[in-house]
Design an enzyme around this catalytic site. Structure first.
Site, mmCIF file in Angstrom:
data_model
loop_
_atom_site.group_PDB
_atom_site.id
_atom_site.type_symbol
_atom_site.label_atom_id
_atom_site.label_comp_id
_atom_site.label_asym_id
_atom_site.label_seq_id
_atom_site.Cartn_x
_atom_site.Cartn_y
_atom_site.Cartn_z
ATOM 1 N N SER A 15 0.966 -1.260 -0.473
ATOM 2 C CA SER A 15 -0.228 -0.330 0.520
ATOM 3 C C SER A 15 0.767 1.212 -0.409
ATOM 4 O O SER A 15 2.180 0.864 0.341
ATOM 5 C CB SER A 15 -1.180 -0.182 1.059
ATOM 6 N N ASP A 36 5.022 -7.030 2.716
ATOM 7 C CA ASP A 36 4.271 -6.012 3.072
ATOM 8 C C ASP A 36 4.127 -7.323 4.426
ATOM 9 O O ASP A 36 4.522 -8.777 4.104
ATOM 10 C CB ASP A 36 3.344 -6.015 2.432
ATOM 11 N N CYS A 84 9.982 0.520 2.708
ATOM 12 C CA CYS A 84 9.044 1.935 3.170
ATOM 13 C C CYS A 84 7.882 0.789 4.582
ATOM 14 O O CYS A 84 7.076 2.744 4.449
ATOM 15 C CB CYS A 84 7.964 1.929 1.828
ATOM 16 N N TYR A 160 7.564 8.676 17.028
ATOM 17 C CA TYR A 160 7.782 8.553 15.779
ATOM 18 C C TYR A 160 8.928 9.271 14.926
ATOM 19 O O TYR A 160 9.824 8.942 13.757
ATOM 20 C CB TYR A 160 6.169 9.460 14.844
ATOM 21 N N PHE A 193 1.444 13.476 2.727
ATOM 22 C CA PHE A 193 0.703 12.841 1.298
ATOM 23 C C PHE A 193 -0.476 12.064 0.949
ATOM 24 O O PHE A 193 -0.720 11.866 2.521
ATOM 25 C CB PHE A 193 2.496 11.439 0.709
ATOM 26 N N THR A 195 -2.580 9.688 1.571
ATOM 27 C CA THR A 195 -2.367 8.295 1.788
ATOM 28 C C THR A 195 -4.057 7.622 2.833
ATOM 29 O O THR A 195 -5.295 8.395 1.928
ATOM 30 C CB THR A 195 -1.586 7.882 3.497
#
Length: 254
Positions: A15, A36, A84, A160, A193, A195
């Site tokens: 994704s 993934d 990613c 994060y 971005f 998402t």
């Protein structure tokens, strides 16, 4: 490095930014391993681009090693590895209920930072055994994904931001160490971005976010991230650097 005919491995490719990267590399002629956490997501993307689906938890070193073995046996050794996979968290150091967020911090670093390091380590070992592909002695490239939060972390983003800061800080020493093998290491720090999460925002909330983006005043498209991945791969002098991809945004404290 010529992407056409090259084997690429992309994590988080089921994704978002990872999927866009897998699709762009496949369109450029690469044979892509789609990694993934979700087997279904990996199968969907791999089936649509003619790639190899591999379900893996990047924070599990043994699972990542097994994934590299499978990719090597079924596709060959990757010369391109793009990290990613990751999670986004929003947890205060001192939540209002008086609890602490230590477990959330640990989990975020385990997946985002340690996971990227595990994949980088296995990719570097595999690439180092390959023959160079050009007169410079290039053997491969590893690209990691940080975030503008590593510099502009907002309230609630301590875990994060720290996890992405670790990825950014890893870039130069990794590039210096792996230079003798002809392996480049680069990092992209994306801003806001498109998402699945942003797609569900109310129009007014989306407008408020985009108003803070100088130019272009819109969220980035996943394929624009993937385009930068391609450009980095194809430019042999890009190494050991973190590139912000962010419309010149600087995030406010909250």
């Amino acid at each position: 490095m010529n992407i056409n005919g090259t084997i690429a491995l992309v994590t988080g490719a089921g994704s978002g930014l990872g999927e866009a990267t897998a699709r762009r590399l496949a369109a450029a002629g690469a044979k892509v391993a789609v990694l993934d956490l979700s087997p279904e997501a990996a199968q969907r993307v791999a089936g649509e681009i003619g790639g190899l689906a591999v379900a893996v938890d990047v924070s599990d070193a043994a699972a990542v090693e097994a994934a590299f073995t499978e990719v090597s046996e079924k596709l060959g050794t990757p010369r391109i590895a793009v990290n990613c996979a990751g999670i986004g968290t929003a947890t205060r150091i001192l939540p209002r209920d008086g609890s602490l967020s230590i477990e959330a911090f640990e989990r975020t670093l385990k997946i985002n930072t340690l996971g990227s390091y595990i994949v980088l380590s296995h990719a570097a070992r595999a690439m180092s055994a390959l023959e160079p592909v050009d007169p410079d002695g290039a053997r491969g490239i590893i690209l990691n994904t940080a975030s503008v939060a590593y510099q502009d972390g907002q309230i609630g983003q301590a875990a994060y931001a720290a996890s992405k800061g670790g990825i950014a800080s890893l870039t130069l020493p990794a590039a210096r160490e792996l230079a003798r093998f002809g392996i480049r290491v680069m990092t992209i720090a994306p801003g806001l971005f498109e998402t699945a999460m942003s797609a569900g925002l109310p129009p007014e909330a989306r407008a408020a976010l985009e108003a803070g983006l100088p130019f272009p005043s819109r969220m980035g498209k996943p394929d624009e991230f993937a385009l930068l991945v391609q450009q980095i791969i194809e430019n042999p002098l890009l190494n050991g650097e973190v590139i912000r991809l962010d419309s010149a945004v600087r995030l406010a404290p909250k």
